[in-house]
Design a protein around this motif. Structure first.
Motif, PDB file in Angstrom:
ATOM      1  N   MET A  99      79.190  58.578  46.355  1.00 47.49           N
ATOM      2  CA  MET A  99      77.574  58.568  46.387  1.00 47.49           C
ATOM      3  C   MET A  99      77.123  57.938  44.895  1.00 47.49           C
ATOM      4  SD  MET A  99      75.912  60.230  48.821  1.00 47.49           S
ATOM      5  CE  MET A  99      76.370  60.921  50.539  1.00 47.49           C
ATOM      6  N   ALA A 100      77.846  58.415  43.861  1.00 47.48           N
ATOM      7  CA  ALA A 100      77.496  57.662  42.535  1.00 47.48           C
ATOM      8  C   ALA A 100      77.498  56.408  42.592  1.00 47.48           C
ATOM      9  CB  ALA A 100      78.366  58.287  41.190  1.00 47.48           C
ATOM     10  N   SER A 101      78.517  55.629  43.308  1.00 48.06           N
ATOM     11  CA  SER A 101      78.478  54.262  43.137  1.00 48.06           C
ATOM     12  C   SER A 101      77.250  53.555  43.932  1.00 48.06           C
ATOM     13  CB  SER A 101      79.900  53.595  43.872  1.00 48.06           C
ATOM     14  OG  SER A 101      79.834  54.220  45.209  1.00 48.06           O
ATOM     15  N   GLU A 102      76.711  54.325  45.109  1.00 45.26           N
ATOM     16  CA  GLU A 102      75.374  53.850  45.722  1.00 45.26           C
ATOM     17  C   GLU A 102      74.413  53.822  44.591  1.00 45.26           C
ATOM     18  OE1 GLU A 102      74.923  56.198  48.938  1.00 45.26           O
ATOM     19  OE2 GLU A 102      76.600  55.664  49.927  1.00 45.26           O
ATOM     20  N   ASP A 103      74.135  54.789  43.782  1.00 39.34           N
ATOM     21  CA  ASP A 103      73.300  54.764  42.881  1.00 39.34           C
ATOM     22  C   ASP A 103      73.462  53.803  41.763  1.00 39.34           C
ATOM     23  OD1 ASP A 103      71.744  56.949  43.804  1.00 39.34           O
ATOM     24  OD2 ASP A 103      73.010  58.417  42.650  1.00 39.34           O
ATOM     25  N   ASP A 104      74.579  53.471  41.546  1.00 36.87           N
ATOM     26  CA  ASP A 104      74.776  52.477  40.575  1.00 36.87           C
ATOM     27  C   ASP A 104      74.512  50.725  41.158  1.00 36.87           C
ATOM     28  OD1 ASP A 104      76.006  54.183  38.726  1.00 36.87           O
ATOM     29  OD2 ASP A 104      77.931  53.792  39.085  1.00 36.87           O
ATOM     30  N   ASP A 105      74.550  50.862  42.287  1.00 40.61           N
ATOM     31  CA  ASP A 105      74.032  49.508  43.041  1.00 40.61           C
ATOM     32  C   ASP A 105      72.474  49.109  42.955  1.00 40.61           C
ATOM     33  OD1 ASP A 105      76.870  49.041  43.367  1.00 40.61           O
ATOM     34  OD2 ASP A 105      76.819  49.695  45.458  1.00 40.61           O
ATOM     35  N   LYS A 106      71.836  50.323  42.965  1.00 45.19           N
ATOM     36  CA  LYS A 106      70.287  49.964  43.087  1.00 45.19           C
ATOM     37  C   LYS A 106      69.949  49.642  41.807  1.00 45.19           C
ATOM     38  CE  LYS A 106      69.497  54.098  46.046  1.00 45.19           C
ATOM     39  NZ  LYS A 106      69.140  55.438  46.017  1.00 45.19           N
ATOM     40  N   PRO A 107      68.892  48.722  41.808  1.00 48.82           N
ATOM     41  CA  PRO A 107      68.279  48.061  40.408  1.00 48.82           C
ATOM     42  C   PRO A 107      67.699  49.119  39.830  1.00 48.82           C
ATOM     43  CG  PRO A 107      67.204  47.210  42.533  1.00 48.82           C
ATOM     44  CD  PRO A 107      68.454  48.121  42.988  1.00 48.82           C
ATOM     45  N   ARG A 108      67.779  49.023  38.512  1.00 53.54           N
ATOM     46  CA  ARG A 108      67.213  50.062  37.715  1.00 53.54           C
ATOM     47  C   ARG A 108      65.703  49.816  37.602  1.00 53.54           C
ATOM     48  NH1 ARG A 108      68.864  52.397  31.713  1.00 53.54           N
ATOM     49  NH2 ARG A 108      67.663  54.337  32.178  1.00 53.54           N
ATOM     50  N   LYS A 109      64.969  50.989  37.634  1.00 55.83           N
ATOM     51  CA  LYS A 109      63.476  50.876  37.373  1.00 55.83           C
ATOM     52  C   LYS A 109      63.062  50.066  35.998  1.00 55.83           C
ATOM     53  CE  LYS A 109      59.034  53.238  37.805  1.00 55.83           C
ATOM     54  NZ  LYS A 109      58.328  54.427  38.012  1.00 55.83           N
ATOM     55  N   LYS A 110      62.114  49.324  36.031  1.00 56.91           N
ATOM     56  CA  LYS A 110      61.700  48.589  34.794  1.00 56.91           C
ATOM     57  C   LYS A 110      61.337  49.580  33.960  1.00 56.91           C
ATOM     58  CE  LYS A 110      59.288  44.863  32.746  1.00 56.91           C
ATOM     59  NZ  LYS A 110      58.488  43.566  33.117  1.00 56.91           N
ATOM     60  N   ILE A 111      61.773  49.785  32.499  1.00 53.05           N
ATOM     61  CA  ILE A 111      60.991  50.802  31.604  1.00 53.05           C
ATOM     62  C   ILE A 111      59.601  50.133  31.608  1.00 53.05           C
ATOM     63  CG2 ILE A 111      60.906  51.609  29.363  1.00 53.05           C
ATOM     64  CD1 ILE A 111      64.149  50.863  29.252  1.00 53.05           C
ATOM     65  N   THR A 112      58.549  50.983  31.207  1.00 50.25           N
ATOM     66  CA  THR A 112      57.287  51.123  31.041  1.00 50.25           C
ATOM     67  C   THR A 112      56.801  51.853  30.428  1.00 50.25           C
ATOM     68  OG1 THR A 112      56.194  51.885  33.021  1.00 50.25           O
ATOM     69  CG2 THR A 112      56.644  49.364  33.251  1.00 50.25           C
ATOM     70  N   HIS A 113      55.679  51.818  29.318  1.00 49.39           N
ATOM     71  CA  HIS A 113      55.338  53.145  28.544  1.00 49.39           C
ATOM     72  C   HIS A 113      53.657  52.917  28.496  1.00 49.39           C
ATOM     73  CE1 HIS A 113      55.297  56.003  25.843  1.00 49.39           C
ATOM     74  NE2 HIS A 113      54.374  55.395  24.963  1.00 49.39           N
ATOM     75  N   GLU A 114      53.117  53.797  28.689  1.00 46.89           N
ATOM     76  CA  GLU A 114      51.621  53.934  28.644  1.00 46.89           C
ATOM     77  C   GLU A 114      51.250  54.678  27.271  1.00 46.89           C
ATOM     78  OE1 GLU A 114      47.897  55.973  30.983  1.00 46.89           O
ATOM     79  OE2 GLU A 114      49.543  55.048  32.309  1.00 46.89           O
ATOM     80  N   ILE A 115      50.393  54.029  26.561  1.00 46.48           N
ATOM     81  CA  ILE A 115      50.202  54.459  25.097  1.00 46.48           C
ATOM     82  C   ILE A 115      49.428  56.047  25.501  1.00 46.48           C
ATOM     83  CG2 ILE A 115      48.757  54.448  23.182  1.00 46.48           C
ATOM     84  CD1 ILE A 115      50.983  52.561  23.279  1.00 46.48           C
ATOM     85  N   GLY A 116      49.769  57.187  24.796  1.00 47.68           N
ATOM     86  CA  GLY A 116      49.378  58.421  24.969  1.00 47.68           C
ATOM     87  C   GLY A 116      49.699  59.345  26.344  1.00 47.68           C
ATOM     88  N   GLN A 117      50.771  58.907  26.911  1.00 49.39           N
ATOM     89  CA  GLN A 117      51.490  59.311  28.064  1.00 49.39           C
ATOM     90  C   GLN A 117      52.152  60.497  27.605  1.00 49.39           C
ATOM     91  OE1 GLN A 117      54.124  56.135  29.432  1.00 49.39           O
ATOM     92  NE2 GLN A 117      55.256  58.089  30.471  1.00 49.39           N
ATOM     93  N   ASP A 118      52.168  61.613  28.492  1.00 47.11           N
ATOM     94  CA  ASP A 118      53.021  62.734  28.285  1.00 47.11           C
ATOM     95  C   ASP A 118      54.515  62.437  28.050  1.00 47.11           C
ATOM     96  OD1 ASP A 118      53.992  65.331  28.145  1.00 47.11           O
ATOM     97  OD2 ASP A 118      53.673  65.883  30.314  1.00 47.11           O
ATOM     98  N   LEU A 119      55.102  62.780  26.968  1.00 45.11           N
ATOM     99  CA  LEU A 119      56.513  62.554  26.671  1.00 45.11           C
ATOM    100  C   LEU A 119      57.574  63.697  27.121  1.00 45.11           C
ATOM    101  CD1 LEU A 119      55.942  61.022  23.132  1.00 45.11           C
ATOM    102  CD2 LEU A 119      55.959  59.729  25.525  1.00 45.11           C
TER     103      LEU A 119
END
Length: 63
Positions: free
Chosen positions: A1-21
């Protein structure tokens, strides 16, 4: 199952100023810091180019 997750494109990192960290992992925070640092560098380079163009124009019209 882990290999299926590895094949998925990773979500692009985005950041919103002031968002909850609080829900972000240390790895997520580190990635966002790198993203923000590269964006700061890109902004500084753009500002330097614009400043150089403005200075060249000012120097041309002052002569």
């Amino acid at each position: 199952m882990a290999s299926e997750d590895d094949d998925k494109p990773r979500k692009k990192i985005t950041h919103e100023i002031g968002q909850d960290l609080s829900l972000l992992s240390v790895e997520d925070l580190t990635e966002r810091i790198a993203l923000m640092n590269s964006e700061i560098e890109r902004l500084q380079q753009a500002a330097a180019k614009k400043r150089a163009s403005k200075d060249a124009a000012n120097s041309f019209f002052k002569s």
